[in-house]
Design a protein around this motif. Structure first.
Motif, PDB file in Angstrom:
ATOM      1  N   GLU A   1      40.336  44.351  37.382  1.00  0.00           N
ATOM      2  CA  GLU A   1      40.106  45.617  36.758  1.00  0.00           C
ATOM      3  C   GLU A   1      40.712  46.804  37.333  1.00  0.00           C
ATOM      4  OE1 GLU A   1      36.291  47.227  34.724  1.00  0.00           O
ATOM      5  OE2 GLU A   1      36.270  47.493  37.119  1.00  0.00           O
ATOM      6  N   ALA A   2      40.969  46.875  38.592  1.00  0.00           N
ATOM      7  CA  ALA A   2      41.494  48.023  39.424  1.00  0.00           C
ATOM      8  C   ALA A   2      43.182  48.079  38.829  1.00  0.00           C
ATOM      9  CB  ALA A   2      41.293  48.079  40.614  1.00  0.00           C
ATOM     10  N   ALA A   3      43.963  47.059  39.005  1.00  0.00           N
ATOM     11  CA  ALA A   3      45.189  46.755  38.659  1.00  0.00           C
ATOM     12  C   ALA A   3      45.410  47.093  37.184  1.00  0.00           C
ATOM     13  CB  ALA A   3      45.663  45.276  38.948  1.00  0.00           C
ATOM     14  N   ALA A   4      44.616  46.768  36.067  1.00  0.00           N
ATOM     15  CA  ALA A   4      44.717  47.263  34.731  1.00  0.00           C
ATOM     16  C   ALA A   4      44.409  48.708  34.497  1.00  0.00           C
ATOM     17  CB  ALA A   4      43.815  46.283  33.947  1.00  0.00           C
ATOM     18  N   LEU A   5      43.616  49.068  35.331  1.00  0.00           N
ATOM     19  CA  LEU A   5      43.125  50.601  35.377  1.00  0.00           C
ATOM     20  C   LEU A   5      44.233  51.373  35.929  1.00  0.00           C
ATOM     21  CD1 LEU A   5      39.337  50.868  35.728  1.00  0.00           C
ATOM     22  CD2 LEU A   5      40.517  51.112  33.662  1.00  0.00           C
ATOM     23  N   GLY A   6      44.926  50.947  36.680  1.00  0.00           N
ATOM     24  CA  GLY A   6      46.021  51.505  37.435  1.00  0.00           C
ATOM     25  C   GLY A   6      47.296  51.595  36.701  1.00  0.00           C
ATOM     26  N   VAL A   7      47.584  51.028  35.740  1.00  0.00           N
ATOM     27  CA  VAL A   7      48.685  51.054  34.639  1.00  0.00           C
ATOM     28  C   VAL A   7      48.498  52.471  34.036  1.00  0.00           C
ATOM     29  CG1 VAL A   7      50.004  50.101  32.877  1.00  0.00           C
ATOM     30  CG2 VAL A   7      48.922  48.751  34.447  1.00  0.00           C
TER      31      VAL A   7
ATOM     32  N   ASN B   1      40.420  53.226  29.713  1.00  0.00           N
ATOM     33  CA  ASN B   1      39.224  52.543  29.825  1.00  0.00           C
ATOM     34  C   ASN B   1      39.144  51.410  30.047  1.00  0.00           C
ATOM     35  OD1 ASN B   1      36.026  52.432  30.239  1.00  0.00           O
ATOM     36  ND2 ASN B   1      35.739  53.845  28.291  1.00  0.00           N
ATOM     37  N   SER B   2      37.917  50.482  30.528  1.00  0.00           N
ATOM     38  CA  SER B   2      37.726  49.135  30.807  1.00  0.00           C
ATOM     39  C   SER B   2      36.831  48.475  29.749  1.00  0.00           C
ATOM     40  CB  SER B   2      37.514  48.817  32.078  1.00  0.00           C
ATOM     41  OG  SER B   2      37.122  47.411  32.281  1.00  0.00           O
ATOM     42  N   VAL B   3      37.150  47.268  29.319  1.00  0.00           N
ATOM     43  CA  VAL B   3      36.355  46.614  28.562  1.00  0.00           C
ATOM     44  C   VAL B   3      35.374  45.829  29.451  1.00  0.00           C
ATOM     45  CG1 VAL B   3      36.014  44.585  26.794  1.00  0.00           C
ATOM     46  CG2 VAL B   3      37.727  46.469  26.519  1.00  0.00           C
ATOM     47  N   GLY B   4      36.179  45.273  30.536  1.00  0.00           N
ATOM     48  CA  GLY B   4      35.412  44.429  31.472  1.00  0.00           C
ATOM     49  C   GLY B   4      36.382  43.289  32.182  1.00  0.00           C
ATOM     50  N   ALA B   5      35.608  42.838  33.384  1.00  0.00           N
ATOM     51  CA  ALA B   5      36.645  41.693  33.892  1.00  0.00           C
ATOM     52  C   ALA B   5      35.709  40.815  34.290  1.00  0.00           C
ATOM     53  CB  ALA B   5      37.594  42.241  35.078  1.00  0.00           C
ATOM     54  N   GLY B   6      36.215  39.369  34.398  1.00  0.00           N
ATOM     55  CA  GLY B   6      35.423  38.412  34.844  1.00  0.00           C
ATOM     56  C   GLY B   6      36.109  37.381  35.431  1.00  0.00           C
ATOM     57  N   ALA B   7      35.308  36.654  36.458  1.00  0.00           N
ATOM     58  CA  ALA B   7      36.003  35.401  36.910  1.00  0.00           C
ATOM     59  C   ALA B   7      34.763  34.317  37.115  1.00  0.00           C
ATOM     60  CB  ALA B   7      36.370  35.692  38.505  1.00  0.00           C
ATOM     61  N   SER B   8      35.444  33.263  37.005  1.00  0.00           N
ATOM     62  CA  SER B   8      34.222  31.984  36.943  1.00  0.00           C
ATOM     63  C   SER B   8      34.985  30.985  37.531  1.00  0.00           C
ATOM     64  CB  SER B   8      33.971  31.798  35.674  1.00  0.00           C
ATOM     65  OG  SER B   8      35.033  31.293  34.652  1.00  0.00           O
TER      66      SER B   8
ATOM     67  N   LEU C   1      45.868  29.654  40.048  1.00  0.00           N
ATOM     68  CA  LEU C   1      45.607  30.696  39.292  1.00  0.00           C
ATOM     69  C   LEU C   1      46.656  31.806  39.564  1.00  0.00           C
ATOM     70  CD1 LEU C   1      41.669  31.169  39.392  1.00  0.00           C
ATOM     71  CD2 LEU C   1      43.096  30.859  37.162  1.00  0.00           C
ATOM     72  N   ASP C   2      47.034  32.565  38.424  1.00  0.00           N
ATOM     73  CA  ASP C   2      47.684  33.858  38.526  1.00  0.00           C
ATOM     74  C   ASP C   2      46.858  34.714  39.487  1.00  0.00           C
ATOM     75  OD1 ASP C   2      49.687  32.826  37.107  1.00  0.00           O
ATOM     76  OD2 ASP C   2      49.156  33.885  35.490  1.00  0.00           O
ATOM     77  N   THR C   3      47.289  35.607  40.201  1.00  0.00           N
ATOM     78  CA  THR C   3      46.636  36.596  41.029  1.00  0.00           C
ATOM     79  C   THR C   3      46.100  37.547  40.217  1.00  0.00           C
ATOM     80  OG1 THR C   3      48.416  38.180  41.133  1.00  0.00           O
ATOM     81  CG2 THR C   3      48.521  36.424  42.940  1.00  0.00           C
ATOM     82  N   PRO C   4      44.590  37.973  40.672  1.00  0.00           N
ATOM     83  CA  PRO C   4      44.131  39.352  39.912  1.00  0.00           C
ATOM     84  C   PRO C   4      45.041  40.295  39.456  1.00  0.00           C
ATOM     85  CG  PRO C   4      42.634  38.292  41.938  1.00  0.00           C
ATOM     86  CD  PRO C   4      44.037  37.657  41.886  1.00  0.00           C
ATOM     87  N   GLU C   5      45.691  40.685  40.729  1.00  0.00           N
ATOM     88  CA  GLU C   5      46.722  41.900  40.362  1.00  0.00           C
ATOM     89  C   GLU C   5      47.643  41.709  39.243  1.00  0.00           C
ATOM     90  OE1 GLU C   5      44.783  41.755  44.272  1.00  0.00           O
ATOM     91  OE2 GLU C   5      46.135  40.356  43.244  1.00  0.00           O
ATOM     92  N   ALA C   6      48.314  40.273  39.208  1.00  0.00           N
ATOM     93  CA  ALA C   6      49.295  40.009  38.203  1.00  0.00           C
ATOM     94  C   ALA C   6      48.652  40.222  36.646  1.00  0.00           C
ATOM     95  CB  ALA C   6      49.684  38.925  38.227  1.00  0.00           C
ATOM     96  N   ILE C   7      47.284  39.607  36.830  1.00  0.00           N
ATOM     97  CA  ILE C   7      46.613  39.444  35.335  1.00  0.00           C
ATOM     98  C   ILE C   7      46.227  40.884  34.954  1.00  0.00           C
ATOM     99  CG2 ILE C   7      44.440  38.532  34.130  1.00  0.00           C
ATOM    100  CD1 ILE C   7      44.564  36.270  36.143  1.00  0.00           C
TER     101      ILE C   7
END
Length: 448
Positions: free
Chosen positions: A136-142, A147-154, A206-212
């Motif tokens: 989420e932080a990486a996406a908001l940093g663009v 705003n954010s819809v949300g992020a999740g990991a499982s 998995l791709d890194t959280p920052e890349a996603i």
């Protein structure tokens, strides 16, 4: 997530359940246990919204008396004898199904091969939370993301235990790790949203959280201030690989043996004929090592083999379970999948094989057209092939993506679309359905 999950006790219970069904009067039977374990964390705007953990072992029993069949399901802790007797009682009063029955004994897998589907990596809730927050932080940093819809990991695992009354007994497990994030750009009525994700059997792949997160942010910012374009009855439409996977899913639906038997597929009378553009191949491989949809045996104990479903544009096979095959006067090809108490044919690791041209060169050759990144609605009639869906994406001008486009509809017939597909070379096989960028000529675009 522990790799030391003992399937022996489940196999033992399934074997006992089958034996009790035979004792209660069944001619034959099979028992399935579907096992699942998962942990997930979702966040929004830097705060945890939800943490979930679930696990379950769902039992189902099919019994056959002649051509009569009945199925029952239960959770752990049930009385095996009561369940078996109930299933047999149901079968006695059921109507006959001429296509019902277990797989032929000669078709059963004689061993359960290791397809390297299980990663024992332990992933804690803290690790999932940190990954979601980082995405989420990486996406908001663009720049431009508002705003954010949300992020999740499982992290989780699933698998199957299958025992039949004619000698099959086997089990397998597969792990699954995933990450996803959605974000918004723009304000008010001009808001746009997009997302990105990754899903793998092995955690380290998995791709890194920052890349996603960065990809999600970059995707949504490009969609700001979309335009409409004029209606045109002869447009070349280019499908992004994410969208192209759905298109390949339509091909899979059209060659599903159950749909063919029900006469609900527009390709039902086309076996042995050209249904795709010459040179194109559709493959399906249940035995791919570390494949997202791999399985050492299907829901009936049959080991499927890699098949070229459509070869050089010519339809060669249907996806077949035992019952679908019998109804069509054919032989199962090991594509039966358990869904609750039923078995239906499905694809496994399905792919539209790539072409030789790069995606960039394909777009350059198109010159003027429409590049689709998202489809909206369910306007696909699998009986007639009629296709009409809302779409967003980018206008192609002089062989390059120019401005964002929204509020348009693309339409054609899948029969015609199949014959006009040109695939690029950029296939990514990490998902259960794989496709490169594709271009389809001669579609109608309804705009302003």
């Amino acid at each position: 997530m522990s790799s030391q999950i003992d399937s022996a006790s489940l196999l033992s219970r399934a074997e006992e359940l089958v034996a009790l069904a035979l004792k209660a009067g069944a001619d034959s039977a099979d028992a399935v246990v579907v096992r699942s374990r998962s942990t997930s964390v979702s966040v929004r705007l830097g705060k945890v919204e939800q943490t979930d953990a679930s696990e379950g072992d769902d039992f189902s029993l099919r019994v056959f008396i002649g051509k009569k069949v009945a199925s029952v399901s239960a959770n752990p802790g049930f009385d095996l004898k009561v369940l078996a007797e109930r299933a047999v009682a149901m079968a006695r009063v059921s109507p006959e199904d001429p296509y019902a029955g277990l797989a032929d004994e000669a078709d059963l897998a004689r061993s359960v091969i290791d397809l390297d589907l299980f990663d024992p990596t332990e992933v804690s809730s803290d690790m999932l939370r940190e990954a979601a927050l980082a995405m989420e932080a990486a996406a908001l940093g663009v720049d431009g993301v508002s705003n954010s819809v949300g992020a999740g990991a499982s992290a989780g695992m699933g698998g199957m235990v299958l025992v039949t009354s004619h000698g099959f007994s086997g089990s397998y497990m597969a792990s699954r790790f995933s990450r996803s994030v959605g974000v918004i750009a723009g304000e008010g009525t001009r808001m746009e949203r997009d997302h990105d994700f990754d899903s793998r059997l092995y955690f380290a792949e998995l791709d890194t959280p920052e890349a996603i997160g960065r990809r999600a942010g970059e995707r949504v910012v490009k969609r700001i201030n979309p335009r409409q374009v004029p209606t045109d009855k002869d447009v070349t439409v280019v499908f992004d690989p994410r969208v192209a996977r759905g298109f390949v899913g339509h091909i899979a639906g059209a060659i599903n043996g159950a749909s063919v038997a029900r006469k609900t597929s527009f390709l039902r009378d086309r076996m042995g004929e050209q249904v795709l553009k010459a040179g194109l191949n559709i493959t399906d491989d249940p035995l791919k090592i570390r494949g997202s949809a791999s399985r050492p045996f299907d829901g009936e104990g049959v080991r499927g083999e890699k098949l070229t479903m459509i070869e050089d544009g010519v339809l060669k096979h249907w996806f077949l379970s035992c019952s679908a095959a019998r109804e069509l006067g054919l032989h199962t090809n090991g594509r039966g999948a358990r869904g609750g108490t039923s078995v239906s044919p499905t694809s496994t690791n399905l792919a539209l094989e790539p072409g030789t041209i790069s995606a960039e060169d394909l777009i350059r050759q198109v010159g003027t057209g429409f590049y689709v990144t998202e489809l909206i609605g369910q306007g696909v009639d699998m009986i007639t092939g009629e296709y009409s869906r809302g779409a967003t994406g980018f206008w192609i001008e002089n062989g390059e993506l120019t401005f964002p486009v929204s509020e348009v509809t693309i339409a054609s017939n899948l029969k015609d679309m199949f014959m006009r597909v040109t695939p690029a070379s950029d296939i990514d096989r990490k998902f259960g359905v794989a496709a490169p960028t594709i271009a389809i000529e001669g579609m109608t675009l309804a705009g302003r």
